[in-house]
Design a protein around this motif. Structure first.
Motif, short mmCIF file in Angstrom:
data_model
loop_
_atom_site.label_atom_id
_atom_site.label_comp_id
_atom_site.label_asym_id
_atom_site.label_seq_id
_atom_site.Cartn_x
_atom_site.Cartn_y
_atom_site.Cartn_z
N GLU A 1 -9.35 29.88 -25.89
CA GLU A 1 -9.07 31.12 -26.78
C GLU A 1 -9.84 32.51 -26.12
O GLU A 1 -9.51 33.38 -26.49
CB GLU A 1 -9.35 31.02 -28.21
CG GLU A 1 -8.87 30.11 -28.98
CD GLU A 1 -8.96 29.95 -30.26
OE1 GLU A 1 -9.91 30.61 -31.03
OE2 GLU A 1 -8.37 29.04 -31.12
N ALA A 2 -10.86 32.17 -25.32
CA ALA A 2 -11.33 33.43 -24.61
C ALA A 2 -12.03 32.92 -23.55
O ALA A 2 -12.53 31.73 -23.51
CB ALA A 2 -12.49 34.01 -25.66
N GLU B 1 -16.06 25.05 -28.05
CA GLU B 1 -15.40 24.31 -27.25
C GLU B 1 -13.83 24.92 -26.76
O GLU B 1 -13.18 24.57 -25.89
CB GLU B 1 -14.89 22.89 -27.82
CG GLU B 1 -14.06 23.19 -29.18
CD GLU B 1 -14.80 23.36 -30.31
OE1 GLU B 1 -14.21 23.18 -31.49
OE2 GLU B 1 -16.20 23.69 -30.36
N LYS B 2 -13.58 26.30 -27.29
CA LYS B 2 -12.60 27.25 -26.92
C LYS B 2 -13.10 28.45 -25.99
O LYS B 2 -12.17 28.97 -25.97
CB LYS B 2 -11.83 27.35 -28.22
CG LYS B 2 -11.04 26.35 -29.06
CD LYS B 2 -10.30 26.90 -30.31
CE LYS B 2 -9.83 25.69 -30.90
NZ LYS B 2 -9.17 26.07 -32.19
N ALA C 1 -25.17 26.84 -21.56
CA ALA C 1 -23.70 26.88 -22.16
C ALA C 1 -23.36 25.51 -22.30
O ALA C 1 -22.63 25.44 -23.46
CB ALA C 1 -22.77 28.17 -21.19
N ASP C 2 -23.33 24.84 -21.64
CA ASP C 2 -22.85 23.34 -21.51
C ASP C 2 -23.69 22.72 -22.94
O ASP C 2 -23.07 22.24 -23.71
CB ASP C 2 -23.20 22.48 -20.31
CG ASP C 2 -22.52 22.59 -19.28
OD1 ASP C 2 -21.07 22.93 -19.36
OD2 ASP C 2 -22.94 22.45 -18.20
N ALA C 3 -24.88 23.03 -23.18
CA ALA C 3 -25.60 22.53 -24.29
C ALA C 3 -25.01 22.95 -25.48
O ALA C 3 -25.35 22.42 -26.68
CB ALA C 3 -26.99 22.86 -24.22
N ARG C 4 -24.36 24.40 -25.70
CA ARG C 4 -23.67 24.73 -26.72
C ARG C 4 -22.33 24.02 -27.07
O ARG C 4 -21.54 24.30 -27.96
CB ARG C 4 -23.73 26.21 -26.72
CG ARG C 4 -25.14 27.02 -26.31
CD ARG C 4 -25.78 27.04 -27.62
NE ARG C 4 -25.18 27.56 -28.93
CZ ARG C 4 -25.84 27.66 -30.08
NH1 ARG C 4 -27.32 27.29 -30.30
NH2 ARG C 4 -25.18 28.00 -31.28
N GLY C 5 -21.68 23.43 -25.92
CA GLY C 5 -20.54 22.99 -26.10
C GLY C 5 -19.42 23.69 -25.51
O GLY C 5 -18.13 23.66 -25.61
#
Length: 206
Positions: free
Chosen positions: A4-5, A159-160, A174-178
């Motif tokens: 979405e972004a 995840e979007k 950022a990966d750790a935040r999903g």
């Protein structure tokens, strides 16, 4: 799941950021290496990116290190040369995404005063749908808090989001935040990823 972004880092993704290269040009590699080994210029810059006054921070570091005073002051007088040139293909990708109505955000470690200069020199920095500039936020990547603040403000599920950054530590956070992520090593790889995600066609990503 649909993206979405798209979130862009700026330094070394849209604009080259190479202070060492500029110092090598003016004072030589040997002197530059000696200075960087003795003086924490990047640490000073992190403080600016957290919101400290840029000119005051550079001058304070210069006065504290008289052996390198003149060279340290170049971080202020030659900053724009350090933050250049534009990575033109990346700018085209930014504009191609926005032309398709895909929200595009910036998430950048950048000082308050230096970002103002950057906006003047690089008008595309004004083209983002949302801009998350660390100097105004009081926190820098890869601190988890800055990613949380982005999520809270934009309202898009982690995840979007897809995030591009050149630094592995910023990507890991950022990966750790999903978030979905892409570590930038050049604009063609990023273009290919945007095509693979179905966000742009090959022609649009050229």
């Amino acid at each position: 799941m649909t993206i979405e972004a798209v979130i862009f880092d700026i330094g070394n993704v849209l604009i080259e950021w190479q202070p060492e290269r500029v110092y090598d040009k003016y004072i030589g590699e040997e002197r530059r290496k000696e200075m960087f080994a003795s003086v924490d210029l990047h640490g000073m810059n992190d403080g600016v990116d957290r919101g400290a006054n840029w000119e005051e921070a550079v001058k304070a570091l210069a006065e504290a290190n008289p052996a390198f005073r003149d060279e340290i002051l170049m971080w202020h007088t030659h900053w724009l040369e350090m933050a250049s040139p534009t990575i033109e293909h990346s700018v085209r990708l930014l504009r191609a995404l926005r032309a398709k109505g895909i929200p595009v955000f910036a998430l950048t470690n950048f000082g308050i005063q230096t970002f103002e200069i950057g906006e003047t020199e690089y008008p595309f920095l004004k083209e983002f749908d949302r801009r998350y500039v660390s100097g105004h936020m009081g926190v820098i990547k890869p601190d988890a808090e800055i990613y949380r603040m982005v999520e809270e403000d934009c309202g898009v599920a982690p995840e979007k989001l897809i995030f591009v950054d050149d630094r592995a530590d910023n990507i890991a956070a950022a990966d750790a935040r999903g978030w979905r992520t892409h570590q930038f090593t050049g604009p063609q790889g990023w273009a290919d990823r945007l095509v693979a995600e179905g966000l742009l066609t090959k022609e649009e990503a050229a």
